[in-house]
Design an enzyme around this catalytic site. Structure first.
Site, mmCIF file in Angstrom:
data_model
loop_
_atom_site.group_PDB
_atom_site.id
_atom_site.type_symbol
_atom_site.label_atom_id
_atom_site.label_comp_id
_atom_site.label_asym_id
_atom_site.label_seq_id
_atom_site.Cartn_x
_atom_site.Cartn_y
_atom_site.Cartn_z
ATOM 1 C CB SER A 33 31.399 -15.365 8.452
ATOM 2 O OG SER A 33 30.803 -16.396 8.300
ATOM 3 N N PRO A 34 33.344 -16.172 6.069
ATOM 4 C CG PRO A 34 33.681 -18.318 5.104
ATOM 5 C CD PRO A 34 33.257 -17.598 6.385
ATOM 6 C CB CYS A 79 31.922 -14.220 -2.312
ATOM 7 S SG CYS A 79 32.135 -15.975 -2.338
ATOM 8 C CE1 TYR A 131 26.837 -20.986 -4.700
ATOM 9 C CE2 TYR A 131 27.753 -20.992 -2.239
ATOM 10 C CZ TYR A 131 27.268 -20.303 -3.159
ATOM 11 O OH TYR A 131 26.970 -18.898 -3.244
ATOM 12 N NE ARG A 172 29.283 -21.036 6.752
ATOM 13 C CZ ARG A 172 29.101 -19.740 7.048
ATOM 14 N NH1 ARG A 172 28.852 -18.756 5.773
ATOM 15 N NH2 ARG A 172 29.057 -19.162 8.092
ATOM 16 C CG LEU A 222 20.756 -10.651 11.591
ATOM 17 C CD1 LEU A 222 19.185 -10.816 11.396
ATOM 18 C CD2 LEU A 222 21.425 -9.467 11.349
ATOM 19 N NE ARG A 261 24.006 -10.089 6.849
ATOM 20 C CZ ARG A 261 22.783 -10.525 7.117
ATOM 21 N NH1 ARG A 261 21.962 -10.259 6.258
ATOM 22 N NH2 ARG A 261 22.674 -11.481 7.908
HETATM 23 C C1 FMN Z 1 29.305 -9.936 1.313
HETATM 24 C C2 FMN Z 1 29.006 -11.352 1.666
HETATM 25 C C3 FMN Z 1 29.714 -12.404 1.268
HETATM 26 C C4 FMN Z 1 29.425 -13.760 1.437
HETATM 27 N N1 FMN Z 1 30.287 -14.693 1.140
HETATM 28 C C5 FMN Z 1 30.047 -16.043 1.824
HETATM 29 C C6 FMN Z 1 31.083 -17.081 1.304
HETATM 30 O O1 FMN Z 1 32.168 -16.833 0.451
HETATM 31 N N2 FMN Z 1 31.063 -18.279 2.055
HETATM 32 C C7 FMN Z 1 30.059 -18.442 2.508
HETATM 33 O O2 FMN Z 1 29.986 -19.623 3.375
HETATM 34 N N3 FMN Z 1 29.262 -17.435 3.336
HETATM 35 C C8 FMN Z 1 29.301 -16.390 2.624
HETATM 36 N N4 FMN Z 1 28.528 -15.322 3.240
HETATM 37 C C9 FMN Z 1 27.494 -15.658 4.365
HETATM 38 C C10 FMN Z 1 28.324 -15.095 5.630
HETATM 39 O O3 FMN Z 1 29.686 -15.884 5.906
HETATM 40 C C11 FMN Z 1 27.342 -15.522 6.802
HETATM 41 O O4 FMN Z 1 27.234 -16.690 7.068
HETATM 42 C C12 FMN Z 1 26.001 -14.726 6.685
HETATM 43 O O5 FMN Z 1 26.201 -13.102 6.203
HETATM 44 C C13 FMN Z 1 25.411 -14.479 8.063
HETATM 45 O O6 FMN Z 1 26.290 -13.956 9.057
HETATM 46 P P1 FMN Z 1 25.993 -12.098 9.152
HETATM 47 O O7 FMN Z 1 24.582 -11.990 9.952
HETATM 48 O O8 FMN Z 1 26.926 -11.980 10.431
HETATM 49 O O9 FMN Z 1 26.179 -11.356 8.029
HETATM 50 C C14 FMN Z 1 28.508 -14.099 2.551
HETATM 51 C C15 FMN Z 1 27.923 -12.997 3.124
HETATM 52 C C16 FMN Z 1 27.972 -11.787 2.947
HETATM 53 C C17 FMN Z 1 27.332 -10.760 3.467
#
Ligand code: FMN
Length: 400
Positions: A29-30, A32, A193, A241, A315, A338
């Site tokens: 997933s993206p 930042c 956003y 998204r 998650l 994550r």
């Molecule tokens: C370090 C970090 C940076 C993130 N940056 C973006 C982003 O650039 N664009 C976006 O849509 N979501 C962003 N997210 C959200 C993740 O893409 C994801 O939707 C969210 O962390 C839930 O998934 P997970 O439980 O697998 O971490 C970011 C999350 C993390 C942890």
């Protein structure tokens, strides 16, 4: 939940969308990083995205990348607003592709959340004090003259003419993503956003064609979807998204998302990536509880009522859970953030856990070669005293 087919887990079946076939259904997933310089990738991005690609992920997403300079959240955010930024991005896309993953990128515009510090400073707004350090705040734009948090500037409400310029920036940036070699594009319409600021009645107070009822509030999202689809090659998939629901106290809900997803499907968007949150207000809307697979109820509704490919995120950390989500038919792609930061080679380990015959195949050939050999050696009785080793076995051990 189904037990899955140990021989052919869906998670590791190649996935075809338009002209693209990804090696599996795992999407990084993206994320930042706040490590860009003048919008462009640095060495950090090569390591960060390289390790995700090396670990076996199918789609590796470059972080949210601003379509125009003022659309960045921070000075360290990614952006592709000039042609001369393309070559730097191309090097990253080439690296991702070189190890068998699909290079993908998310485009975004932070709108009222611009001019901030990064995540580790809780996205607090830049102030005049930051000007002394060469980081002057700039004027954020949004649907209305709102402020998205305490201490934040009042946004400049975009005029209809300025909205058309923003739509053009999206299309131009999409063409640059193509020229940089990315094969999948995602429009970031979530997380409070710019697009989400237009969608939610909490932040959109307009009374012109871009506000008012749901159709008016969806207009910007749909114009961007149309412009980007026209600019992005027809053989390449385009994702969108959404925040399926606003954050705590919000108004935009899953019924609205289902309507938006249907309108996006009609505009040839290929998949809806169901996230949540980013806009909060005073209603009784609760925050989505952070349980494993916390957006699944939303993908379920979008899939059932719109019949479009969906992406599950939130998650998802256990291989069998990921496999069960795919087998339920509710989602087509599993996105992870994550857990992949913690464990970038999760796909290779998940492949083993789900019974894939050669999990090392997901790793770069030079890694896979050595790991397969280590496994061959582990089957030899070399640790037993006096073990008689064939000359082939001896050669195997000595050349490792
Ligand atoms: C370090 C970090 C940076 C993130 N940056 C973006 C982003 O650039 N664009 C976006 O849509 N979501 C962003 N997210 C959200 C993740 O893409 C994801 O939707 C969210 O962390 C839930 O998934 P997970 O439980 O697998 O971490 C970011 C999350 C993390 C942890």
């Amino acid at each position: 939940m189904s037990a899955g087919d140990p021989k052919h887990p869906l998670l590791f079946q190649p996935m075809t969308l338009r002209g693209l076939t990804a090696r599996n259904r795992i999407m990084a997933s993206p994320m930042c990083q706040y490590m860009s310089e003048d919008g462009m990738p640095t060495d950090w991005h090569f390591v960060h995205l390289g390790r995700l690609a090396f670990g076996g992920t199918g789609l590796v997403f470059y972080e949210e990348t601003a379509v125009e300079e003022r659309g960045r959240k921070t000075y360290g955010c990614a952006g592709l607003w000039r042609d001369d930024q393309i070559p730097a991005f191309r090097r990253v896309a080439d690296l991702i592709r070189s190890v068998g993953a699909t290079p993908a990128i998310q485009l975004g515009h932070s709108g009222g959340r611009a001019a901030s510090h990064g995540a580790m400073r809780d996205w607090t707004p830049l102030t005049d004090a930051d000007t002394a350090h060469g980081l002057p705040p700039w004027k954020p734009v949004s649907a209305s003259a709102i402020s998205v948090g305490p201490g934040r500037q009042t946004c400049h409400p975009l005029t209809p003419r300025e909205i058309q310029d923003v739509v053009t920036h999206w299309a131009d940036a999409a063409r640059r993503c193509d020229r940089a070699g990315f094969d999948v594009l995602e429009i970031h319409g979530a997380h409070g956003y710019l697009i989400h600021q237009f969608l939610s009645p909490v932040t959109n107070k307009r009374d012109d064609a871009y506000g008012g009822d749901r159709n008016g509030r969806m207009r910007l999202a749909l114009e961007i979807a149309e412009a980007v689809r026209a600019a992005w090659p027809a053989h390449k998939p385009l994702f969108f998204r959404v925040s399926s629901v606003d954050g705590r106290g919000g108004i935009w809900d899953i019924d609205d998302t289902v309507a938006l997803a249907a309108a996006l499907k009609a505009r040839d968007i290929d998949a809806i990536d169901c996230s949540s949150g980013g806009v909060s207000g005073n209603s009784a809307m609760p925050i989505v509880p952070r349980v494993p697979g916390y957006h699944i109820p939303f993908v379920r509704r979008v899939k059932k009522e719109v019949g479009i490919a969906t992406i599950a995120v939130g998650l998802i950390t256990e291989p069998q859970h990921a496999e069960d989500i795919l087998r339920s038919g509710e989602a087509d792609i599993i996105a992870m953030a994550r857990e992949l930061m913690y464990h970038a080679d999760w796909p290779a380990h998940a492949a083993r856990a789900l019974g894939v015959a050669d999990p090392f195949d997901l790793l770069p050939p030079a890694y896979a070669f050595r790991l397969r050999r280590r496994e061959d050696i582990s089957k030899l009785a070399i640790n037993q005293p006096g073990a008689a080793l064939s000359s082939d076995a001896t050669k195997l051990i000595e050349t490792t």
